[in-house]
Design an enzyme around this catalytic site. Structure first.
Site, PDB file in Angstrom:
ATOM      1  CG  ASP A   1     -23.246  11.937  14.636  1.00 38.57           C
ATOM      2  OD1 ASP A   1     -23.067  10.698  13.132  1.00 38.57           O
ATOM      3  OD2 ASP A   1     -22.937  11.307  15.160  1.00 38.57           O
ATOM      4  N   GLY A   2     -25.486  15.187  13.270  1.00 34.43           N
ATOM      5  CA  GLY A   2     -26.655  16.419  13.202  1.00 34.43           C
ATOM      6  C   GLY A   2     -26.063  17.400  11.526  1.00 34.43           C
TER       7      GLY A   2
ATOM      8  CD  GLU B   1     -34.191   9.394  17.412  1.00 35.31           C
ATOM      9  OE1 GLU B   1     -35.024  11.104  16.257  1.00 35.31           O
ATOM     10  OE2 GLU B   1     -33.272   9.674  17.587  1.00 35.31           O
TER      11      GLU B   1
ATOM     12  CB  ALA C   1     -29.363   8.426  18.208  1.00 32.23           C
TER      13      ALA C   1
ATOM     14  CB  ALA D   1     -40.220  11.436  31.655  1.00 35.90           C
TER      15      ALA D   1
HETATM   16  P1  NAD Z   1     -27.260  16.753  17.634  1.00 31.12           P
HETATM   17  O1  NAD Z   1     -26.057  17.149  16.274  1.00 31.12           O
HETATM   18  O2  NAD Z   1     -26.535  18.040  18.956  1.00 31.12           O
HETATM   19  O3  NAD Z   1     -27.793  15.230  17.522  1.00 31.12           O
HETATM   20  C1  NAD Z   1     -27.736  15.369  19.140  1.00 31.12           C
HETATM   21  C2  NAD Z   1     -26.067  14.072  19.402  1.00 31.12           C
HETATM   22  O4  NAD Z   1     -26.517  12.973  19.062  1.00 31.12           O
HETATM   23  C3  NAD Z   1     -24.851  14.188  19.041  1.00 31.12           C
HETATM   24  O5  NAD Z   1     -23.699  13.763  20.061  1.00 31.12           O
HETATM   25  C4  NAD Z   1     -24.589  13.113  17.557  1.00 31.12           C
HETATM   26  O6  NAD Z   1     -23.469  12.671  17.888  1.00 31.12           O
HETATM   27  C5  NAD Z   1     -25.480  12.123  18.573  1.00 31.12           C
HETATM   28  N1  NAD Z   1     -26.341  11.271  17.235  1.00 31.12           N
HETATM   29  C6  NAD Z   1     -27.073  11.278  16.399  1.00 31.12           C
HETATM   30  N2  NAD Z   1     -27.531  10.387  15.490  1.00 31.12           N
HETATM   31  C7  NAD Z   1     -26.877   9.471  16.401  1.00 31.12           C
HETATM   32  C8  NAD Z   1     -26.473   7.297  15.970  1.00 31.12           C
HETATM   33  N3  NAD Z   1     -27.149   7.585  14.986  1.00 31.12           N
HETATM   34  N4  NAD Z   1     -26.096   6.847  16.965  1.00 31.12           N
HETATM   35  C9  NAD Z   1     -24.905   7.858  17.965  1.00 31.12           C
HETATM   36  N5  NAD Z   1     -25.291   8.978  18.114  1.00 31.12           N
HETATM   37  C10 NAD Z   1     -25.680   9.994  17.160  1.00 31.12           C
HETATM   38  O7  NAD Z   1     -28.607  17.187  16.912  1.00 31.12           O
HETATM   39  P2  NAD Z   1     -29.616  17.382  15.868  1.00 31.12           P
HETATM   40  O8  NAD Z   1     -28.866  17.948  14.767  1.00 31.12           O
HETATM   41  O9  NAD Z   1     -30.684  18.046  16.366  1.00 31.12           O
HETATM   42  O10 NAD Z   1     -29.500  15.684  15.912  1.00 31.12           O
HETATM   43  C11 NAD Z   1     -31.066  14.893  15.832  1.00 31.12           C
HETATM   44  C12 NAD Z   1     -30.460  13.400  17.265  1.00 31.12           C
HETATM   45  O11 NAD Z   1     -30.162  13.965  17.763  1.00 31.12           O
HETATM   46  C13 NAD Z   1     -32.076  12.468  17.035  1.00 31.12           C
HETATM   47  O12 NAD Z   1     -32.269  12.212  16.108  1.00 31.12           O
HETATM   48  C14 NAD Z   1     -32.230  12.395  17.850  1.00 31.12           C
HETATM   49  O13 NAD Z   1     -31.420  10.456  18.467  1.00 31.12           O
HETATM   50  C15 NAD Z   1     -30.013  12.956  19.062  1.00 31.12           C
HETATM   51  N6  NAD Z   1     -30.626  13.366  20.303  1.00 31.12           N
HETATM   52  C16 NAD Z   1     -30.168  13.371  21.078  1.00 31.12           C
HETATM   53  C17 NAD Z   1     -30.625  13.824  22.884  1.00 31.12           C
HETATM   54  C18 NAD Z   1     -30.060  12.903  23.981  1.00 31.12           C
HETATM   55  O14 NAD Z   1     -28.989  11.823  23.347  1.00 31.12           O
HETATM   56  N7  NAD Z   1     -30.929  13.352  24.794  1.00 31.12           N
HETATM   57  C19 NAD Z   1     -31.038  14.848  22.604  1.00 31.12           C
HETATM   58  C20 NAD Z   1     -32.093  15.006  21.405  1.00 31.12           C
HETATM   59  C21 NAD Z   1     -31.425  14.574  20.445  1.00 31.12           C
END
Ligand code: NAD
Length: 267
Positions: A51-52, A126, A166, A189
């Site tokens: 996804d990243g 987002e 996500a 939070a």
């Molecule tokens: P990344 O590729 O490590 O992604 C983080 C996780 O989010 C991965 O497991 C990925 O599969 C999942 N993800 C991303 N988009 C998704 C979607 N639409 N539906 C379901 N899962 C999804 O990190 P990155 O490259 O920086 O990607 C950025 C995204 O990571 C951000 O848009 C954010 O939504 C997500 N993110 C999630 C968290 C969390 O869940 N605590 C924290 C930071 C960022």
């Protein structure tokens, strides 16, 4: 004679690079022009990774007009449609037109600084508005210009429907069927004490309304994250968040079913 142009993007893992080499050979043998440079007139953009990488491709191609398909070599693969061991089936289905295009909405933040300048940020998953380091933020929040609440906490996340699974989901936000066009405003939070009163659940807004967020007290320093890409500001007047006209056109094949995907990936 095949005159279609296919753009392939990949992350640098071994399996992604092997998949790219195998796919490129199959496509070139069938007469496609395959390029790793971003091409505005590409007939199809293929992203190999997780996804990243998918989000990275969408941003590096500046939210392309061409259809996009993901081949999953990452962990979760929520945006991805194809497995690396089904490349022949993918090419056959593509050539037979056995697919549909899912138009995904995006979310736009317009940051206005105290000197009147505007900067725009676009997200497929987002937009997050938060404070610097671990400082709590105090924001006024208005919907279509009408004040709603004074938020105190770590920040505010505004998710699209396709971004609902996500970061939004990890924060306790709801999973939204992507056929619903809306914005989900999820607090990060939130403080809810006698000193500060903030909503503690997500708020769902119809796609046609806008959300305005403005720092209260004297600290105008905030960070905006669009799909994890961070930009710092030191003199913010307000941030307007709304559904953007820009869409991402995701190619989906006949077995795609959103809720089945949610079930298999999350449960
Ligand atoms: P990344 O590729 O490590 O992604 C983080 C996780 O989010 C991965 O497991 C990925 O599969 C999942 N993800 C991303 N988009 C998704 C979607 N639409 N539906 C379901 N899962 C999804 O990190 P990155 O490259 O920086 O990607 C950025 C995204 O990571 C951000 O848009 C954010 O939504 C997500 N993110 C999630 C968290 C969390 O869940 N605590 C924290 C930071 C960022």
């Amino acid at each position: 004679m095949n005159n279609k142009i296919i753009n392939i993007f990949t992350n640098e893992t071994d399996i992604s690079l092997e998949t790219r080499a195998e796919l490129t050979k199959k496509l070139v043998d069938r007469g496609y022009t395959v390029t790793e440079e971003s091409m505005e007139d590409a007939d199809l953009i293929i992203c190999i990774g997780g996804d990243g990488s998918f989000l990275e491709t969408i941003h590096s191609c500046k939210f392309p007009k061409s259809p996009v398909i993901g081949i999953n070599t990452g962990h979760l693969g929520f945006f991805q449609e194809i497995s690396p061991d089904c490349l022949d089936q993918f090419i056959t289905d593509y050539e037979d037109g056995q697919y549909s295009i899912q138009d995904l909405s995006t979310v736009k933040a317009t940051v206005t600084t105290l000197d009147g300048r505007e900067n725009k940020h676009l997200g497929l998953n987002e937009i997050i508005i938060k404070g610097r380091q671990s400082y709590a933020v105090h924001f006024g929040i208005a919907i279509d210009g009408k004040p709603l609440e004074r938020f105190s906490g770590d920040g505010i996340l505004v998710a699209t429907s396709s971004g609902s699974t996500a970061y939004n989901y990890s924060l306790g936000g709801s999973i939204v069927d992507p056929r619903l066009d809306l914005l989900q405003v999820t607090p990060i939070a939130p403080m809810n004490t006698t000193a500060y009163r903030s909503f503690t659940s997500s708020i769902l807004l119809p796609a046609e309304v806008s959300l305005e967020i403005y720092p209260v007290y004297d600290d105008n320093r905030i960070f905006i994250l669009n799909d994890g890409k961070e930009t710092g500001y030191s003199n913010v007047k307000d941030v307007k968040v709304e559904v953007s006209d820009t869409m991402v056109h995701l190619m989906r094949f006949k077995n795609y079913d959103f809720w089945n995907k949610v079930k298999t990936k999350f449960l």
